[in-house]
Write an enzyme that holds these catalytic residues in place. Structure first.
Site, PDB file in Angstrom:
ATOM      1  CE  LYS A   1      -0.250  -0.207   5.043  1.00  0.00           C
ATOM      2  NZ  LYS A   1      -1.069  -0.604   6.208  1.00  0.00           N
TER       3      LYS A   1
ATOM      4  NE  ARG B   1      -6.691   0.351  11.895  1.00  0.00           N
ATOM      5  CZ  ARG B   1      -5.433   0.316  11.454  1.00  0.00           C
ATOM      6  NH1 ARG B   1      -4.570   1.217  11.862  1.00  0.00           N
ATOM      7  NH2 ARG B   1      -5.037  -0.622  10.612  1.00  0.00           N
TER       8      ARG B   1
ATOM      9  CE1 TYR C   1      13.980  31.085   5.685  1.00  0.00           C
ATOM     10  CE2 TYR C   1      13.506  28.734   5.585  1.00  0.00           C
ATOM     11  CZ  TYR C   1      13.592  29.973   4.965  1.00  0.00           C
ATOM     12  OH  TYR C   1      13.289  30.089   3.638  1.00  0.00           O
TER      13      TYR C   1
ATOM     14  CG  MET D   1       9.529  23.453   0.685  1.00  0.00           C
ATOM     15  SD  MET D   1       8.446  24.531  -0.258  1.00  0.00           S
ATOM     16  CE  MET D   1       7.407  25.219   1.016  1.00  0.00           C
TER      17      MET D   1
END
Ligand SMILES: *Cc1c(COP(=O)(O)O)cnc(C)c1O
Length: 395
Positions: A39, A137, A266, A314
């Protein structure tokens, strides 16, 4: 070719490691069938590549969450049994049945939809019934089981469904909690048999139970994280004889000296305690690197441990490095610890999460991240070794 200039950020998937791991997993539960859980695009490794390698190494089954994932595996030519167990809706049940995708069924509505799909495509739906045993679940609760089994039996007698399996999933909460879940599961199996169902495949174990609870192996084990060479508890994969399959690497884009007392990245969240050599590494949280892994995380440049300094951004991060590091040097972000690279689990621990989370959230290839799957034999040079040496990455 080497990690070329065009391939600035690369995920290398070592299918040899996947196959080695599948061999280890099968030997761990020798009496059970093995399902390779692929998956979430094979936990970020590529579902069809990992699926095919696993089947070649003896996996009888592939497992996914969604029907769309199962159909993509069929499209790529994999024809082994595939179980899909999580259904936000039942719209693709007919397609699933038409492509012989086995349906994990958790509600009466899904069971009815499976029968309708069978009528539509004139082919019985193969079903595994999911039983709730503690995770809360999905799956049938104890008080709905009798209804489910009676309806299933009725549909089976009409040739619409075939109840091939019954399954649940463990919480890995504690020895006693898993024991209680297993007891509930065995009661459900008895109830199914009382309703004259004959589920041939009973399964509850994923990787953790597969390794640590042999009493949960039953007829099939659903192996996920172990297949990728990550320990389910983020321990050392070598303790389980597993090999990490994934290496992320890139190249240094700049080097500089940061003077004592100056800030790095940063917010100047990190201040150089003395004059430092640093390298700029062009991967960041947009590439799946957990932002919260700094401070604490490190990368390998030429086999040397280089700590991440300051905030991970990022697209990039700054690492402290030896003076010998040059622009263009290869950097291993994570990979096989036997080759001196940090493991996925080390990154996870620095970020306060688990290895699953680090690999599953890697971006899908096609953007700025290249992914290559290949067979790298660990006898001789490993994938990471060869990538670092700059001559091992095939195209
Ligand atoms: C993801 C998943 C697995 C595999 O779990 P691992 O811990 O990665 O081995 C097995 N079964 C189900 C139902 C799952 O959702």
């Amino acid at each position: 070719m080497s990690l070329g200039k065009q391939m600035s950020r690369m995920l290398q998937v070592n299918l040899d490691a996947v196959q080695h791991n599948m061999t280890v997993l099968r030997a761990t539960a020798p009496a059970a069938q093995a399902m390779a859980v692929v998956k979430a695009d094979g936990y970020g490794h590529g579902a069809s590549d990992v699926g095919r390698a696993s089947v070649e190494a003896g996996a009888e089954w592939l497992g996914v969450a969604d029907i769309s994932e199962a159909l993509a595996l069929r499209d790529s030519g994999l024809d082994v049994p595939i179980l899909a167990w999580l259904h936000p809706d039942t719209r693709r049940f007919s397609e699933a049945v038409a492509h012989s995708v086995t349906l994990g069924v958790s509600t009466l509505g899904q069971l009815e939809a499976a029968a309708r799909a069978a009528q539509e495509v004139r082919h019985p739906a193969v079903v595994h019934i999911k039983v709730e045993t503690g995770l809360h679940r999905n799956g049938f609760d104890d008080d709905r089981l009798a209804d489910a089994f009676n309806l299933a039996r009725h549909m089976e007698s009409r040739g619409l469904v075939r109840i091939e399996g019954i399954f649940s999933h463990l919480a890995n909460a504690s020895e006693s909690a898993d024991r209680a879940a297993l007891d509930r599961f065995h009661s459900a199996v008895s109830l199914a048999r009382a309703a004259r169902l004959e589920p041939r495949l009973r399964h509850v174990a994923a990787t953790a139970a597969g390794f640590f609870r042999p009493d949960t192996h039953l007829d099939l084990v659903r192996w996920g994280i172990g297949l990728y060479g990550v320990a389910p508890d983020d321990g050392d994969p070598r303790d389980l004889s597993l090999r990490p399959a994934l290496t992320m690497c890139t190249r240094v884009v700049a080097t500089r000296t940061v003077r004592a007392g100056e800030g790095i990245s940063y917010n100047y969240a990190d201040i150089a305690e003395s004059d430092l050599r640093t390298a700029l590494v062009p991967v960041g949280y947009a590439d799946g690197i957990p932002r919260l892994a700094s401070p604490g995380a490190w990368v390998s440049i030429g086999g040397v441990r280089c700590s991440v300094r300051g905030r991970i951004a990022m697209d990039q991060m700054v690492v402290e490095c030896p003076p010998s590091v040059r622009e263009g040097d290869q950097v291993t972000i994570f990979g096989d610890p036997t080759m001196g690279a940090p493991s996925v689990s080390e990154w996870a621990k620095s970020a306060g999460t688990i290895g699953y989370d680090v690999i599953a959230r890697l971006p899908r290839p096609g953007g700025r991240l290249t992914r290559r799957a290949a067979h790298y034999n660990h006898v001789g040079a490993s994938a990471a070794d060869r990538i670092i040496a700059g001559h091992g990455v095939s195209t």
